[in-house]
Scaffold this motif. Structure first.
Motif, PDB file in Angstrom:
ATOM      1  N   LEU A  44       0.850  -1.183   0.000  1.00 42.76           N
ATOM      2  CA  LEU A  44       0.000   0.000   0.000  1.00 42.76           C
ATOM      3  C   LEU A  44       0.887   1.234   0.000  1.00 42.76           C
ATOM      4  CD1 LEU A  44      -2.725  -1.108   2.607  1.00 42.76           C
ATOM      5  CD2 LEU A  44      -2.878  -1.189   0.108  1.00 42.76           C
ATOM      6  N   ILE A  45       0.811   2.013  -1.068  1.00 45.91           N
ATOM      7  CA  ILE A  45       1.679   3.170  -1.243  1.00 45.91           C
ATOM      8  C   ILE A  45       0.829   4.434  -1.234  1.00 45.91           C
ATOM      9  CG2 ILE A  45       3.399   4.270  -2.730  1.00 45.91           C
ATOM     10  CD1 ILE A  45       4.273   1.571  -1.594  1.00 45.91           C
ATOM     11  N   ASN A  46       1.253   5.436  -0.451  1.00 42.23           N
ATOM     12  CA  ASN A  46       0.548   6.711  -0.392  1.00 42.23           C
ATOM     13  C   ASN A  46       1.420   7.813  -0.994  1.00 42.23           C
ATOM     14  OD1 ASN A  46      -1.644   5.550   1.039  1.00 42.23           O
ATOM     15  ND2 ASN A  46      -0.437   5.667   2.925  1.00 42.23           N
ATOM     16  N   ILE A  47       0.866   8.524  -1.953  1.00 39.26           N
ATOM     17  CA  ILE A  47       1.627   9.557  -2.665  1.00 39.26           C
ATOM     18  C   ILE A  47       0.883  10.876  -2.575  1.00 39.26           C
ATOM     19  CG2 ILE A  47       2.625  10.229  -4.886  1.00 39.26           C
ATOM     20  CD1 ILE A  47       2.205   7.117  -5.557  1.00 39.26           C
ATOM     21  N   PRO A  48       1.481  11.912  -1.992  1.00 44.98           N
ATOM     22  CA  PRO A  48       0.825  13.229  -1.975  1.00 44.98           C
ATOM     23  C   PRO A  48       0.822  13.835  -3.379  1.00 44.98           C
ATOM     24  CG  PRO A  48       3.003  13.360  -0.991  1.00 44.98           C
ATOM     25  CD  PRO A  48       2.772  11.913  -1.276  1.00 44.98           C
ATOM     26  N   PHE A  49      -0.257  14.550  -3.683  1.00 41.78           N
ATOM     27  CA  PHE A  49      -0.391  15.155  -5.011  1.00 41.78           C
ATOM     28  C   PHE A  49      -1.148  16.466  -4.865  1.00 41.78           C
ATOM     29  CE2 PHE A  49      -2.497  15.555  -9.216  1.00 41.78           C
ATOM     30  CZ  PHE A  49      -1.364  15.530 -10.024  1.00 41.78           C
ATOM     31  N   HIS A  50      -0.696  17.511  -5.552  1.00 38.53           N
ATOM     32  CA  HIS A  50      -1.288  18.840  -5.394  1.00 38.53           C
ATOM     33  C   HIS A  50      -1.739  19.391  -6.739  1.00 38.53           C
ATOM     34  CE1 HIS A  50       0.062  19.310  -1.185  1.00 38.53           C
ATOM     35  NE2 HIS A  50       1.078  18.564  -1.576  1.00 38.53           N
ATOM     36  N   ILE A  51      -2.842  20.126  -6.711  1.00 35.89           N
ATOM     37  CA  ILE A  51      -3.318  20.848  -7.888  1.00 35.89           C
ATOM     38  C   ILE A  51      -3.463  22.315  -7.492  1.00 35.89           C
ATOM     39  CG2 ILE A  51      -5.202  21.141  -9.548  1.00 35.89           C
ATOM     40  CD1 ILE A  51      -5.785  18.149  -9.234  1.00 35.89           C
ATOM     41  N   GLN A  52      -2.746  23.180  -8.187  1.00 34.40           N
ATOM     42  CA  GLN A  52      -2.793  24.603  -7.876  1.00 34.40           C
ATOM     43  C   GLN A  52      -4.012  25.264  -8.539  1.00 34.40           C
ATOM     44  OE1 GLN A  52      -0.613  26.078  -5.745  1.00 34.40           O
ATOM     45  NE2 GLN A  52       0.248  24.014  -5.473  1.00 34.40           N
ATOM     46  N   ASN A  53      -4.601  26.221  -7.834  1.00 34.06           N
ATOM     47  CA  ASN A  53      -5.754  26.969  -8.344  1.00 34.06           C
ATOM     48  C   ASN A  53      -6.818  26.029  -8.931  1.00 34.06           C
ATOM     49  OD1 ASN A  53      -4.439  29.482  -7.755  1.00 34.06           O
ATOM     50  ND2 ASN A  53      -3.199  29.157  -9.611  1.00 34.06           N
ATOM     51  N   PRO A  54      -7.293  25.094  -8.128  1.00 36.21           N
ATOM     52  CA  PRO A  54      -8.180  24.057  -8.664  1.00 36.21           C
ATOM     53  C   PRO A  54      -9.548  24.601  -9.085  1.00 36.21           C
ATOM     54  CG  PRO A  54      -8.143  23.968  -6.269  1.00 36.21           C
ATOM     55  CD  PRO A  54      -7.088  24.965  -6.664  1.00 36.21           C
TER      56      PRO A  54
END
Length: 823
Positions: free
Chosen positions: A256-266
């Motif tokens: 089980l792998i957790n990866i942070p991910f971001h979207i700017q100005n969504p």
């Protein structure tokens, strides 16, 4: 010299087979037979045994004539399916080969080259079987032997010491509507109802992706990508989410792998009516060094959703808050769009959802007696801003809770939640349809002479299944932001006072209770998740019930066979007598039955919307049909809009005018579902049917955002000198950016003093016409092989109405205009 060459060959071979690849087995040459027979016949996969029997001309179409009765023997038989397929020497060299069944209906044994691989017992589960050791280069034989679900269910029912209602359907994890409903035929199918494939993979593969939305603001969307990866070989791997790349060590087995991910100005995903249902593309890829192993792609939407239940002086609220704002829910209930679900096309899914969007809906409830729908359904809802209330597939019965049954359900929940959870349209998971109510209100215990201990056991089993097993399985398989669970719809039965003060309500005092339509003005709950009234389908769909030229008569046994409610015709007739003059001509009866249905539902929907914010949702029963039938649907089996759907489009307008008659006044409400205030001008005129204005009033006003408010109160004494059976109230609201009108009639249709209009049609363009009239034209019905922007509408003289057609006039067959003046 040989060793380096061998190394290079092995390296190339490893590279070639590193990427996960799939191969469909659905397109192979399948055969089927009754297990008692010797001769094999051609079969279609995906499909059902009924479809295969029809294709081989062994049975006639059960949708036509009275053929349904003639095919009931099928559910008692066992059915065998088989195919052969070739495996190349290259394919065999893959490290792992899985045989994947996305849907087997229902009790089956799977054999590969004579070896029993698996026994299945759930139509709604995915079955994935490692088969590398059982495959061989060259020809392979795949056999699936289906046992009768009806007979198997009867055997399972014997294990329970008391009689269960609706036995044996509640013992089999299979689409419950196949056993017959009050709008659908009894067609208990078997077969390979979803695709079959082989999956070839090496080293590691992505098994499941969960996208968790941890935080959402105007500046940033903070996501967590939860990847479930199975590694056949431990080592360092690269996992990428779009352009975000991480190197991760994987152990042999489950990871089980957790990866942070971001979207700017969504951009937020907005429900229909509030803006764009914006979707982001997400691709998760797994590599080892430069070799691609596995990837998953999906579209996600960023939105927040809450179910708000706050205590107040009248009970407890029940509403959805979307992206921080209370959303008034406007929508419908969905049943499977065909009794043979494998033949529901992508185009049919897309059309039904677009028809819902066009009628200003923002939610569809998937009813618990059908199926977890095809991916195409949820994709269409995502794209069109339609939220989904997702029932689990349990409806209107008692269900067992032995360990084997519960373990089966737990895996069913896991499979379906894993498949569906990333869809932004999913708003709520609901345990079942009407089972709490069935236990408490329907009298089964008395009917089947339960002991006190039997009744206690039924309630314990219910609590175990719907208050423990299913919600716990949800928690295990969902991310936190998508975990809204509601145990049963409705939460309280419609005969109890509390059903209108808290939770969701199924109100059936109209139809089942035969109360007048006007009772809808009084029986308004916090969230109306079921209510409805029947109407006939279009004439085109009615004619499709016959295999030959039809004799259209209410006494025709074929017409009678396509009304599944035991007292359906009697109830329709009784209501029709109350509101209309009952036609003797079948064609006119068909038309008036549609008007009757639309009239009742207009009263219900507007009563609900006027009651905002006490009431915050209205989902009528039902959108669609699974065969040609007289039913509660607003769109018939062939996709034709009934009068009801055109009325729904008007009643679900984001800006709505609604009139409530009280003892001494007519109260006029303006309802605004939009998130903006508006300055408005309103005008009210009393007009006779020849167009003369008898009385008028107007005002400049302010329309609040997201509200329903009474703006005008007209005393009845103002109209005491007028003949209200010859007049209508014309109400106008608008400003520079929008305009809406409503005609309100004081009397029932049968009591209106109508005269024969002269109707005019003017061609504006190849896809637009203009209709006008010299006197009031009531319920104008445009007929033709096209969709109209409006239909079954009223028109006053000295006005005109422009109608858009879905195809150019020269291509429209049977275009005519009809007004039933006798009514």
């Amino acid at each position: 010299m040989n060793k380096p060459i061998l190394f290079i060959c092995l390296f190339i071979q490893s590279f070639i087979f590193a990427q996960l690849s799939e191969r469909s087995l659905s397109s192979e040459k399948w055969q089927f037979k009754n297990s008692k027979d010797k001769n094999w016949l051609p079969a279609q996969v995906p499909g059902t045994v009924h479809q295969d029997l029809m294709n081989n001309k062994i049975i006639q179409d059960p949708f036509k004539d009275e053929n349904e009765k003639k095919v009931q023997w099928i559910e008692n038989e066992d059915w065998d399916y088989q195919t052969t397929f070739n495996i190349s020497s290259k394919e065999v060299m893959n490290d792992n080969i899985d045989l994947v069944f996305n849907g087997l209906d229902t009790f089956s044994e799977i054999f590969l080259n004579g070896k029993l691989l698996k026994k299945t017992d759930n139509m709604f589960r995915k079955w994935q079987i490692p088969v590398k050791q059982d495959l061989k280069s060259g020809e392979n034989l795949l056999q699936i032997k289906f046992k009768s679900a009806f007979n198997t269910g009867k055997e399972l029912a014997k294990k329970v010491p008391f009689t269960m209602p609706e036995s044996p359907r509640s013992f089999v994890r299979k689409a419950q509507y196949q056993f017959g409903w009050d709008w659908g035929p009894r067609l208990v199918t078997a077969g390979i109802w979803k695709d079959i494939k082989l999956e070839f993979w090496n080293n590691a593969r992505i098994e499941n992706i969960k996208i968790e939305q941890k935080k959402l603001s105007d500046k940033n969307a903070e996501l967590a990508v939860h990847a479930s990866i199975f590694a056949d070989k431990k080592g360092k791997y690269t996992i990428a989410v779009n352009n975000t790349v991480d190197v991760v060590p994987l152990k042999k087995g489950q990871n089980l792998i957790n990866i942070p991910f971001h979207i700017q100005n969504p951009k937020r995903w907005q429900p229909n009516g509030w803006g764009e249902a914006y979707l982001y593309d997400i691709k998760v890829s797994l590599k080892q060094k430069s070799t691609s192993l596995s990837d998953e792609t999906m579209k996600i939407g960023l939105r927040t959703i809450e179910l708000v239940q706050d205590k107040d002086e009248r009970g407890k609220s029940f509403y959805f808050k979307v992206n921080g704002n209370p959303l008034y829910i406007k929508g419908t209930n969905w049943i499977p769009a065909d009794s043979f679900s494998p033949r529901i096309t992508k185009e049919k899914y897309q059309k039904l959802i677009k028809d819902s969007k066009e009628a200003h809906m923002n939610m569809i409830r998937i009813w618990g007696g059908g199926i977890y729908e095809n991916d195409e359904f949820y994709k269409a809802c995502d794209e069109n801003g339609i939220l989904v209330w997702q029932d689990f597939m349990f409806a209107g019965s008692f269900y067992p809770a032995d360990e084997e049954f519960l373990a089966n359900v737990k895996e069913e929940v896991k499979d379906q939640v894993s498949r569906l959870q990333n869809h932004p349209s999913i708003a709520l998971w609901c345990g079942n349809n009407e089972i709490d109510e069935a236990i408490v209100n329907w009298g089964y215990q008395k009917q089947f002479k339960y002991s006190k201990n039997d009744s206690i056991q039924v309630w314990k089993d219910y609590k175990k299944l719907f208050h423990e097993v299913i919600p716990n399985a949800l928690k295990e398989n969902l991310t936190v932001d998508k975990n809204i669970y509601w145990p049963s719809s409705p939460s309280i039965g419609w005969g109890h006072k509390e059903s209108l003060t808290e939770g969701d309500s199924h109100y059936w005092g109209v139809w089942w209770g035969e109360q007048p339509f006007e009772i809808y003005n009084e029986k308004v709950g916090r969230f109306m998740s079921e209510y409805g009234f029947q109407g006939m389908p279009s004439l085109e769909t009615t004619k499709s019930m016959f295999s030959a030229i039809p004799d259209l008569s209410l006494q025709n046994p074929v017409i009678k066979a396509h009304e599944k409610h035991g007292r359906g015709w009697e109830i329709i007739n009784e209501y029709m007598k109350r509101d209309y003059k009952v036609p003797t001509d079948f064609v006119k009866y068909n038309y008036v039955s549609q008007l009757l249905q639309a009239r009742g539902m207009e009263i219900a929907i507007e009563a609900h919307r006027r009651a905002r914010p006490y009431n915050m949702g209205t989902l009528y029963w039902q959108l669609n049909d699974c065969w040609p039938v007289v039913s509660w649907s607003s769109i018939d089996y062939l996709g034709n809009w009934k009068a009801f759907h055109y009325q729904t489009k008007r009643s679900f307008e984001p800006m709505l005018i609604s009139v409530s008659e009280n003892k001494d006044s007519y109260d006029i409400y303006f309802i605004n579902d939009l998130l903006q205030d508006a300055k408005i001008t309103s005008k009210v005129e009393l007009i006779d049917f020849k167009g003369k204005v008898l009385w008028a009033a107007g005002a400049t006003d302010h329309l609040s955002a997201n509200s329903a408010e009474k703006h005008l109160e007209i005393k009845k004494e103002n109209f005491s000198s007028f003949d209200l059976s010859s007049t209508a109230l014309k109400i106008y609201v608008g400003n520079d950016t929008f305009k809406t009108e409503k005609l309100y009639f004081f009397k029932k249709p049968k009591d209106l003093k109508l005269s024969k209009p002269t109707l005019y049609i003017k061609k504006i363009s190849p896809t637009e016409i203009e209709v006008s009239t010299d006197v009031l034209a009531k319920d104008v019905y445009l007929k033709g092989d096209t969709n109209f922007s409006d239909n079954f509408f009223d028109m006053l003289p000295k006005t005109s109405k422009r109608i858009t057609l879905s195809q150019p006039l020269e291509k429209v067959e049977g275009m005519s205009l009809w007004d039933v003046l006798e009514n």
